[in-house]
Design a protein around this motif. Structure first.
Motif, short mmCIF file in Angstrom:
data_model
loop_
_atom_site.label_atom_id
_atom_site.label_comp_id
_atom_site.label_asym_id
_atom_site.label_seq_id
_atom_site.Cartn_x
_atom_site.Cartn_y
_atom_site.Cartn_z
N ALA A 138 -8.64 -2.47 2.31
CA ALA A 138 -7.86 -1.26 2.60
C ALA A 138 -6.62 -1.62 3.41
O ALA A 138 -6.58 -2.66 4.09
N ARG A 139 -5.64 -0.75 3.31
CA ARG A 139 -4.46 -0.83 4.18
C ARG A 139 -4.11 0.55 4.69
O ARG A 139 -4.32 1.55 3.99
N VAL A 140 -3.56 0.59 5.87
CA VAL A 140 -3.14 1.87 6.46
C VAL A 140 -1.83 2.28 5.82
O VAL A 140 -0.90 1.48 5.70
N ILE A 141 -1.79 3.55 5.39
CA ILE A 141 -0.57 4.10 4.80
C ILE A 141 0.13 4.96 5.84
O ILE A 141 -0.43 5.95 6.32
N SER A 142 1.34 4.59 6.19
CA SER A 142 2.08 5.34 7.21
C SER A 142 2.57 6.67 6.62
O SER A 142 2.57 6.86 5.40
N GLU A 143 2.99 7.58 7.48
CA GLU A 143 3.52 8.87 7.02
C GLU A 143 4.73 8.67 6.13
O GLU A 143 4.91 9.38 5.14
N GLN A 144 5.58 7.70 6.49
CA GLN A 144 6.76 7.43 5.67
C GLN A 144 6.35 6.90 4.30
O GLN A 144 6.92 7.29 3.27
#
Length: 581
Positions: A138-144
């Motif tokens: 998994a990877r964290v998806i930023s708001e941008q």
């Protein structure tokens, strides 16, 4: 959203081994085992191994540090406890897919960090069913990143959307202008029956079918080709590094073959009817929109020709220019009111009197003369101008009825029927507009009859039924036009509040020489009368047909036997002295 795992930097050597049924820690050499463990421990991705009972078995340091927990804290609880409540069902559905044998999945969910905040994780996961384990990255998806994904990608398929695809096409076009050896091609695909399939299967399985189709398409393409979803039932493909037209045709042929294979849902074979338009690279192209439009045009040409695909050519371009010019003229014609109504009488087969007229629109073109609907109605529907034409027709019919009823009191109950397309039927405030127009003209709404074909009903049966019920409650008569030519005409007789059935002219013309047609006409009349409906026979051209229909107790007739469509002046003369007496 499903993010392609190539964006994760995930080690495909390991994933491929898992997909082959080989557990990573049982890889062939000690070096491979060491490499795997280092990869797992040091990867910047969030890596984990979980079981199908709902617990993490192993978590790398990046995973724990990112979420702010210790490894022990994460392993001690079911992993769904860390998932946002609204995303838990979706997460378990993805796990179930792996349990059922799906080899690779992509999905997103929101994970609760140790500080109580939720963050979106984009996952890639594969099963190792031999030991009931799941390997996930998994990877964290930023708001941008989420905003970028939403604005550039289709949320269901994760394909490029129209905005991103045009930008990608623009870049390829610019490269080809600088390097003439760089050839490309654009395909425009329409899933002709997808709307109906969605209605039958439901949207969830319809979505799954679309995803499966996309996977099949990818098997026909190179890794750097681009697929986009333009609308619910339209896709586009950018083929890059093309060497010849023959290569494009071979790719399209492969796509047609793959899409022709049945999709199986609930033990049923579902077939997709795919139409493809092809736009090849040409030096005069200066913008991406023009290429996509030409591919769309070619797809429409394929539909009209009954072919699976068509290549855009200069003849299509010329026709497109003519269509554009016609659209400009059509808009001007509406503004200048260059249209006229012609009227064809509908006659009682009992007393031979005119009971109504059907209003038929004509375009009095300043240069081309009187144009029949075939030359402009389809364009009016494509451009939405059909709604404005419908408003004009209703107003003109009211004025004509007012004039005739005032001049001929013995025709106070004279009706005029008009044809409405699905777009016109669904026009905003249609019923209110009709009632207001008739009220201003002091005409009873019962003097208006609306004819609609089955093909217009199937666009959206529920919406059409609701509108027709409103019209019926307003005392407006409804007629099912071209009866007998559709797939489900019989079902519409009880689903919709029709007062009249109009038998398609093909049956009336055929009954004179073919007894089967005569029996069909007889059956339609008997059925309609049993349902308390009146019957109009369309296309009556001979005295024999007139006599046959009279013997079958058909209520009304319409056709050249009585009169061709007439100008309002000639129709008025016919009211005074019907010529078939």
């Amino acid at each position: 959203m499903f993010i392609l795992s190539t964006n994760y930097g995930l080690n495909y050597r390991i994933l491929s081994e898992i997909n082959k049924g080989k557990k990573p820690n049982s890889l062939e050499t000690d070096d491979e085992k060491i490499y795997y463990q280092r990869f797992f421990d040091l990867s910047l991705d969030l890596l984990c191994i979980a079981d199908f009972q709902g617990y993490f078995r192993q978590i790398n340091l990046t995973f724990a540090q990112t979420l702010g927990y210790s490894v022990d804290e994460l392993i001690s609880k079911p992993y769904v406890d860390f998932v946002h409540p609204d995303d838990r069902e979706k997460t378990l559905e993805q796990v179930e897919k792996l349990a059922q044998g799906e080899k690779l999945i992509y999905f997103e969910n929101r994970y609760c960090y140790a500080d109580g905040t939720y963050h979106v994780l984009a996952w890639t996961a594969v099963p190792y069913l031999a030991e009931n384990l799941i390997y996930g990255s998994a990877r964290v998806i930023s708001e941008q990143q989420q905003l970028t994904m939403t604005s550039n990608f289709d949320t269901l398929t994760q394909l490029s959307n129209r905005v991103l695809f045009l930008e990608q096409l623009k870049q390829v076009l610019e490269q080809s202008q600088n390097h003439f050896e760089h050839n490309f091609s654009v395909l425009f695909l329409e899933l002709e029956n997808f709307k109906i399939i969605n209605d039958i299967l439901g949207s969830l399985q319809g979505n799954e079918l679309l995803i499966n189709l996309v996977q099949r398409l990818k098997t026909c393409l190179k890794s750097n080709d681009i697929i986009a979803r333009l609308s619910s039932d339209e896709l586009s493909i950018l083929l890059v590094e093309i060497t010849s037209v023959q290569e494009v045709i071979q790719i399209v042929t492969n796509i047609c073959q793959e899409s022709a294979k049945p999709f199986i849902f609930n033990e049923q074979d579902i077939l997709i009817n795919l139409k493809i338009g092809i736009a090849l690279k040409e030096n005069e192209y200066t913008n991406a929109e023009a290429i996509l439009r030409n591919a769309d045009m070619a797809m429409n040409h394929a539909k009209k020709q009954g072919s699976q695909y068509a290549i855009f050519d200069k003849q299509m371009r010329q026709k497109a220019l003519e269509q554009l010019q016609l659209e400009i003229e059509l808009r001007q014609a509406i503004a200048k009111q260059e249209f006229v109504l012609y009227y064809q009488p509908i006659v009682s087969l009992i007393d031979h009197k005119i009971t109504e007229f059907e209003a038929l629109i004509r375009w009095q073109h300043p240069e081309k003369g009187l144009l029949l609907p075939d030359s402009f109605i389809v364009l009016a529907e494509q451009t939405g101008l059909i709604v404005l034409l419908g408003i004009w027709v209703i107003q003109e019919v009211c004025q004509q009825l007012q004039k005739w009823q005032k001049a001929y009191p013995n025709h106070a109950n004279l009706k005029i029927s008009i044809n409405l397309s699905y777009q016109q039927l669904c026009a905003q405030n249609l019923v209110e507009h009709i009632l207001k127009t008739f009220n201003q003209s002091q005409i009873n709404p019962s003097c208006l009859k609306i004819e609609i074909t089955e093909s217009n009903l199937i666009e959206n049966i529920e919406v059409a039924r609701a509108i027709l019920i409103d019209l019926s409650h307003s005392n407006i008569e409804l007629c099912l036009d071209d009866f007998g030519t559709g797939y489900s005409s019989l079902s519409y007789l009880h689903q919709f509040p029709f007062n009249v059935v109009k038998i398609d002219r093909s049956f009336i013309v055929g009954q004179q020489t073919n007894n089967h047609y005569l029996e069909i006409v007889k059956a339609i009349i008997t059925l309609a009368h049993a349902l308390k409906m009146k019957v109009v026979a369309e296309g009556v051209e001979t005295n024999t047909q007139f006599s046959q229909l009279t013997d079958l107790a058909c209520d009304y007739g319409q056709g050249d036997f009585f009169a061709k469509p007439l100008s309002s002046q000639d129709a008025e003369k016919l009211l005074q002295d019907p010529q078939w007496h």
